[in-house]
Scaffold this motif. Structure first.
Motif, PDB file in Angstrom:
ATOM      1  N   GLN A  94       0.845  -1.188   0.000  1.00  0.00           N
ATOM      2  CA  GLN A  94       0.000   0.000   0.000  1.00  0.00           C
ATOM      3  C   GLN A  94       0.885   1.244   0.000  1.00  0.00           C
ATOM      4  OE1 GLN A  94      -2.431   0.680   3.540  1.00  0.00           O
ATOM      5  NE2 GLN A  94      -4.162   1.291   2.245  1.00  0.00           N
TER       6      GLN A  94
ATOM      7  N   THR B 142       0.917   5.087   1.277  1.00  0.00           N
ATOM      8  CA  THR B 142       0.235   5.991   2.196  1.00  0.00           C
ATOM      9  C   THR B 142       1.120   7.215   2.472  1.00  0.00           C
ATOM     10  OG1 THR B 142       1.150   5.092   4.260  1.00  0.00           O
ATOM     11  CG2 THR B 142      -0.791   3.987   3.344  1.00  0.00           C
TER      12      THR B 142
ATOM     13  N   PRO C 212      -4.256   6.420   2.800  1.00  0.00           N
ATOM     14  CA  PRO C 212      -3.944   5.868   1.473  1.00  0.00           C
ATOM     15  C   PRO C 212      -3.843   6.973   0.430  1.00  0.00           C
ATOM     16  CG  PRO C 212      -5.711   4.622   2.523  1.00  0.00           C
ATOM     17  CD  PRO C 212      -5.493   5.857   3.364  1.00  0.00           C
TER      18      PRO C 212
ATOM     19  N   LYS D 169      -4.341   7.901  -3.359  1.00  0.00           N
ATOM     20  CA  LYS D 169      -4.940   7.551  -4.644  1.00  0.00           C
ATOM     21  C   LYS D 169      -4.102   8.167  -5.772  1.00  0.00           C
ATOM     22  CE  LYS D 169      -9.081   8.459  -7.412  1.00  0.00           C
ATOM     23  NZ  LYS D 169     -10.409   9.147  -7.421  1.00  0.00           N
TER      24      LYS D 169
ATOM     25  N   ASP E  53      -7.775   3.074  -2.377  1.00  0.00           N
ATOM     26  CA  ASP E  53      -7.238   2.408  -1.185  1.00  0.00           C
ATOM     27  C   ASP E  53      -5.714   2.430  -1.139  1.00  0.00           C
ATOM     28  OD1 ASP E  53      -6.662   0.623  -3.201  1.00  0.00           O
ATOM     29  OD2 ASP E  53      -7.763  -1.069  -2.341  1.00  0.00           O
TER      30      ASP E  53
ATOM     31  N   ARG F 182      -3.646   0.669  -2.638  1.00  0.00           N
ATOM     32  CA  ARG F 182      -3.026  -0.643  -2.746  1.00  0.00           C
ATOM     33  C   ARG F 182      -2.414  -0.865  -4.131  1.00  0.00           C
ATOM     34  NH1 ARG F 182      -6.172  -5.019  -2.773  1.00  0.00           N
ATOM     35  NH2 ARG F 182      -4.330  -6.297  -2.310  1.00  0.00           N
TER      36      ARG F 182
END
Length: 292
Positions: A138, A140, A146, A148, A185, A187
């Motif tokens: 991920q 962040t 998170p 995007k 998220d 990810r």
């Protein structure tokens, strides 16, 4: 008639002052700072080891051969900077980050532009790769929010330890390369291969120097990442394979402890290995970022 100062004529004791005094006040201020310091440290080194004329001749010959081997595809001086730890030191000074943020390491010579952009989860290996691996994690900010729209540019060597640009007649173009963009998220996940360790070019003056110093030319296995997002500092880094034999003796000093990633074997999965690594970006000064 104005008499010359004591430092107008060269002496061993005042060598630094004599050389630096010749720099004009019209010179660029930053250039003057850099060159004055270079002369000061270089002369201190020569005096410290009491360099012989034969040794200086060897050094000049080494630098000459280093330049002669450089061409459009090979930069031996960058390799020299790498194996002396200078590349990593310059990178560290220019990429200081707060605790918890992902650390930088050297870009390396094999990054290319124009790499295909894939849908999340795609396989970047076009040819070969028995030791398949799922890379995931991920992106962040420091607060754990998170990010995007983070762009993740990745590349690695083949299972034989070569990048596609090193084997244009053997590997397909952009083999083990790809670009991905995170969703809300933050990810990411994609499939590739578990990287392998490989030697830097050691058939030139730099390789000969390593041999004389009793040093090997190997880099530990790693996956390259460039992670960027609007309003955030770009991270250029690697994730290193935990347990690799060369983690503590990387020829270019690129390993930082925080960049060592676990590669776990997978049973009855889509790949044989899985490696998770989360990237933490810092916001640019005055930037709001694009975190959702």
């Amino acid at each position: 008639m104005t008499q010359p100062s004591d430092i107008a004529y060269f002496t061993e004791a005042a060598s630094v002052e004599t050389v630096n005094d010749r720099v004009s006040d019209m010179a660029d201020a930053r250039l003057k700072i850099v060159m004055n310091s270079l002369v000061r440290h270089l002369h201190a080194f020569v005096k410290d080891v009491e360099l012989t004329q034969d040794e200086w001749g060897v050094a000049v010959d080494f630098l000459t051969r280093t330049g002669q081997i450089c061409d459009g595809n090979r930069q031996e001086f960058i390799l020299l900077s790498d194996v002396l730890g200078v590349s990593m030191l310059v990178d560290a000074i220019n990429n200081r980050r707060p605790s918890g943020a992902t650390e930088n390491t050297v870009l390396g010579p094999f990054h290319v532009d124009g790499v295909p952009e894939y849908e999340m989860g795609a396989n970047i290996t076009q040819q070969g790769g028995r030791e398949t691996c799922r890379f995931e994690g991920q992106v962040t900010d420091l607060d754990g929010t998170p990010i995007k729209g983070a762009r993740i540019d990745v590349w690695s060597d083949s299972e034989d330890g070569f990048y596609d640009v090193q084997q244009p007649d053997i590997q397909p173009r952009h083999n083990n390369r790809g670009v991905f963009t995170t969703g809300p998220d933050g990810r990411y996940w994609f499939d590739g291969i578990k990287p392998v360790s490989y030697p830097i070019p050691d058939d030139g003056p730099v390789g000969q120097m390593l041999g004389h110093l009793g040093r090997h030319p190997y880099r530990p296995a790693h996956m390259h990442f460039i992670v960027s997002a609007d309003g955030h500092e770009t991270v250029t880094t690697h994730t290193f394979v935990a347990g690799d034999d060369y983690l503590t003796s990387d020829a270019v000093f690129g390993v930082k402890k925080t960049l060592i990633a676990d590669f776990e074997p997978v049973t009855n999965g889509e790949t044989l290995w899985r490696s998770r690594y989360d990237f933490v970006l810092t916001r640019k000064e005055g930037g709001a970022g694009d975190a959702d």
